[in-house]
Design a protein around this motif. Structure first.
Motif: not given
Length: 302
Positions: A173-196
């Motif tokens: 989501x555009x207002x998510x804390x990760x939205x402004x990152x230039x890249x993401x690594x697995x440790x950054x997203x593994x604990x998030x909720x996912x739409x798979x």
């Protein structure tokens, strides 16, 4: 042996019964049964044997079925040379495949084909990776995708042409804390909720790689096939998702962030049976799809 006999054996191997072959080729089972008996008399050996309610090929039948593509491809090459002698390719080409790939590639390809004498039929198929190869029995070109290599699972016996290699980004989501990152690594997203995606669909492979890299499971809140619906769910704040970079329409509510540290890309490829791939019209359409893929790289759909 008559080429029609070889093609019947190939179709029987792919579809499993004369009834299924008859339905697909608009013939009657009795006519095909007669043709099969003629083929066996010509070969001098049994070509099929009972298999439950259907039939399976004997070793001799398999041998002849393998030859169907070779003979049909040779005939198609000769016909293509004749077409080239007469002028531009003509005829109808049936394209089937994954909706996101068709959405990305067909507008450009059809624009380039507008002045040709080739007509196009289209059928969208949202399937698991290993099911796309079977669709080549009915379509001239199947637009498929794979996250494991340039040939989708099950497509090893088909002619495969890479159309584009497309990164899969993390949709947030555009207002998510990760939205402004230039890249993401697995440790950054593994604990998030996912739409798979559903199990066995290619994108789930990337989530499994994230889990392997971090040593723990991802929370898959929903499993959804349609990328547009996935994008809408992410934009509503229901979770993160993997979406293809070039074929996702970004909005003010949705951001795509590159994922690094695990392999996260798909190959979009055109699959054709070898005999159909030799048709001049099919070669032309495949070339235009390749051109559309080249034009797509580095661009974002407005």
């Amino acid at each position: 042996m008559d080429i029609r006999h070889l093609e019947l054996l190939r179709d029987l191997r792919e579809r499993g019964s004369l009834v299924a072959v008859a339905a697909a080729t608009h013939r009657t089972p009795s006519a095909l049964s007669q043709q099969l008996r003629t083929a066996q008399r010509s070969a001098g050996v049994p070509l099929v044997e009972p298999d439950g309610r259907g039939l399976r090929l004997t070793e001799a039948g398999e041998l002849l079925a393998d030859g169907a593509d070779e003979v049909s491809a040779a005939m198609a090459r000769v016909a293509a040379r004749l077409e080239e002698h007469r002028g531009a390719p003509v005829g109808s080409v049936r394209i089937a495949g994954l909706p996101s790939g068709l959405t990305a590639l067909l507008p450009g390809a059809l624009t380039m084909l507008a002045a040709s004498s080739v007509s196009i039929e289209i059928d969208d198929l949202d399937l698991a990776e290993h099911d796309y190869a079977a669709a080549a029995a009915d379509a001239d070109i199947v637009v498929a995708h794979s996250l494991t290599g340039e040939v989708p699972a099950g497509g090893e016996g088909l002619r495969s042409t890479v159309l584009v290699r497309e990164p899969l980004d993390v949709a947030v989501p555009a207002d998510h804390a990760l939205a402004g990152r230039s890249e993401l690594r697995p440790r950054d997203v593994v604990d998030e909720t996912w739409i798979a995606v559903p199990e066995h669909y290619p994108f789930d492979t990337v989530l499994e790689r994230i889990e392997a890299a971090c040593g723990r499971r991802i929370d898959r809140r929903l499993r959804v096939r349609d990328n547009q619906l996935v994008a809408a769910l992410v934009a509503s704040g229901l979770g993160l998702a993997l979406l293809p970079r070039y074929t996702t329409r970004t909005t003010d509510e949705l951001a795509l962030v590159p994922l690094t540290g695990v392999r996260s890309a798909r190959w979009i490829v055109a699959l054709s049976r070898p005999d159909r791939a030799e048709r001049a019209a099919v070669r032309l359409v495949t070339a235009r799809l390749v051109s559309a893929g080249a034009a797509l790289v580095g661009e974002r759909i407005p």
